[in-house]
Design an enzyme around this catalytic site. Structure first.
Site, PDB file in Angstrom:
ATOM      1  N   ALA A 191       0.835  -1.204   0.000  1.00 39.32           N
ATOM      2  CA  ALA A 191       0.000   0.000   0.000  1.00 39.32           C
ATOM      3  C   ALA A 191       0.869   1.253   0.000  1.00 39.32           C
ATOM      4  O   ALA A 191       1.973   1.273   0.562  1.00 39.32           O
ATOM      5  CB  ALA A 191      -0.921   0.010   1.216  1.00 39.32           C
ATOM      6  N   LYS A 196       7.620   9.472   2.183  1.00 41.98           N
ATOM      7  CA  LYS A 196       8.994   9.466   1.680  1.00 41.98           C
ATOM      8  C   LYS A 196       9.619  10.861   1.818  1.00 41.98           C
ATOM      9  O   LYS A 196      10.236  11.400   0.895  1.00 41.98           O
ATOM     10  CB  LYS A 196       9.019   8.993   0.225  1.00 41.98           C
ATOM     11  CG  LYS A 196       8.736   7.497   0.097  1.00 41.98           C
ATOM     12  CD  LYS A 196       9.857   6.671   0.709  1.00 41.98           C
ATOM     13  CE  LYS A 196       9.575   5.179   0.683  1.00 41.98           C
ATOM     14  NZ  LYS A 196       8.622   4.759   1.736  1.00 41.98           N
ATOM     15  N   LYS A 242      -0.354  19.495  -0.737  1.00 39.87           N
ATOM     16  CA  LYS A 242      -0.610  20.733   0.001  1.00 39.87           C
ATOM     17  C   LYS A 242      -0.412  21.953  -0.890  1.00 39.87           C
ATOM     18  O   LYS A 242       0.582  22.050  -1.615  1.00 39.87           O
ATOM     19  CB  LYS A 242       0.338  20.831   1.197  1.00 39.87           C
ATOM     20  CG  LYS A 242       0.149  19.714   2.212  1.00 39.87           C
ATOM     21  CD  LYS A 242       1.174  19.786   3.321  1.00 39.87           C
ATOM     22  CE  LYS A 242       0.997  18.623   4.297  1.00 39.87           C
ATOM     23  NZ  LYS A 242       2.019  18.618   5.354  1.00 39.87           N
TER      24      LYS A 242
END
Length: 405
Positions: free
Chosen positions: A259, A265, A285
């Protein structure tokens, strides 16, 4: 810092499940900013076997207003998500761009957050959240990035380009790299260990039902060539330990193998462990979120300090509080390599760039749909030419030299 040591960084490809999630989240950022440059986006993505799920908070003109989606936007979102997965190259039984199940759970932004962040008649636009952000630069590579991360990215970029062009048709999208370099007198001199794990077509492995030693040797020879051609001359030697698909087989990969979630990361995205990290992810964002914009400007300032010859390497920290425009602190550490007092740099840098969320966005031109291509192979150390990656420019060098003279 020690003069001689070993240091390691890793990278992951655009087909890694977490990177698939990052790219989808930034696809949504770009889609919405193209419609409304002032849009507010916080989009998280989950990927797994034949499933993509979006969640988060959004707001924007022509997107989501007064609790309702604008006509056609929901269809655009799904089409953009599927196209991103298609561009990465997933057409596998366990994850296919045209047939995975899609869930969109995005909803309106909290009115309380909007109240604190939005610009008003008597207040500047506030930060979208509290937090600490770090920027870093070092003179050990042309892009002023840590060499271990720089070459980890370059290895996977080359392999992805060969996969897309058909030069390496046995490769599938998911891959990881890891580079360990020996440093002498604080400069990288050779590779002591190199690791590449890449998803592949059936048969290009030494273990499992499809094992074919001849095909594996073809893959092994290809990756070895990439490593030799990507690292500087003389870095790969007979003493370099090279590990290529050390598990023996890597046919099941991507979201079907593991998943993926947005923002897992963050060290790959930044400096490969060579510098501190404030903990905030970037992808998904909009630039009012200082996790993203302040980290970008911190890198911009750090790169210009090194490019100006004021330090061989530098770390810059910024901190913010939600709803407050000005940073709470500016910290500079040149790690004993500076030619100017760190306190002087802390005084001068905020004078060259206004470090409020709005000031950062305007200086770096961040209210644009430029983010999808940041979401694989690192947000830093990239080519600043063209649209995006403005934080990689060194256009402050002359002003910075004059300010500290």
């Amino acid at each position: 810092m020690r003069a001689s040591f070993l240091f390691t960084s890793e990278s992951v490809s655009e087909g890694h499940p977490d990177k698939v999630a990052d790219q989808i989240s930034d696809t949504i950022v770009d889609l919405f900013l193209a419609k409304d440059p002032q849009a507010r986006i916080a989009c998280e993505t989950l990927t797994t076997t034949q499933l993509v799920v979006l969640a988060g908070e959004i707001r924007g003109k022509g997107i989501y207003e007064n609790g309702e989606w604008a006509p056609g936007v929901l269809e655009e979102i799904e089409a953009a998500v599927r196209n991103t997965v298609k561009e990465i190259g997933y057409e596998q039984t366990g994850f296919h761009w045209n047939s995975f199940r899609f869930e969109n759970n995005l909803h309106g932004q909290s009115a309380e957050i909007a109240m604190g962040v939005d610009e008003g008649a008597n207040k500047d636009e506030g930060a979208g959240d509290q937090g600490i952000m770090f920027g870093y630069a070092t003179d050990e590579t042309p892009g002023l990035m840590p060499a271990t991360l720089y070459y980890s990215h370059k290895i996977l970029e080359r392999m992805a380009a060969d996969r897309h062009s058909g030069a390496a048709p046995f490769l599938e999208p998911d891959a990881k790299s890891q580079v360990t370099l020996e440093y002498k007198d604080e400069k990288p001199v050779r590779a002591t260990a190199l690791v590449v794990s890449t998803q592949h077509k059936p048969g290009y492995c030494l273990q499992g039902d499809n094992a074919n030693p001849e095909l594996y040797q073809e893959l092994h020879a290809y990756v070895t060539k990439v490593l030799t051609e990507t690292l500087p001359d003389g870095f790969v030697t007979e003493e370099t330990k090279t590990y290529i698909n050390p598990t023996g087989a890597f046919e099941i990969g991507g979201p079907d193998g593991d998943a993926g979630v947005t923002g897992r990361k963050i060290i790959v995205d930044t400096y490969g462990g060579a510098a501190p990290h404030g903990g905030g992810a970037f992808s998904g964002k909009d630039p009012t979120k200082v996790d993203r914009s302040a980290a970008y400007v911190a890198r911009y300032l750090a790169k210009n300090v090194v490019a100006a010859g004021l330090a061989k390497r530098v770390t810059i920290q910024l901190s913010y509080a939600i709803g407050i425009a000005e940073p709470l602190s500016v910290y500079v550490d040149t790690h004993g390599t500076g030619t100017v007092a760190e306190a002087k740099l802390e005084e001068v840098l905020p004078q060259l760039v206004r470090l409020t969320p709005k000031g950062i966005r305007e200086h770096l031109k961040l209210n644009q749909p430029i983010y999808k291509r940041t979401a694989a192979y690192g947000h830093f150390g990239r080519d600043p030419e063209g649209e995006g990656f403005t934080w990689e420019k060194t256009d402050l060098v002359d002003a910075l030299k004059a300010a500290v003279a």
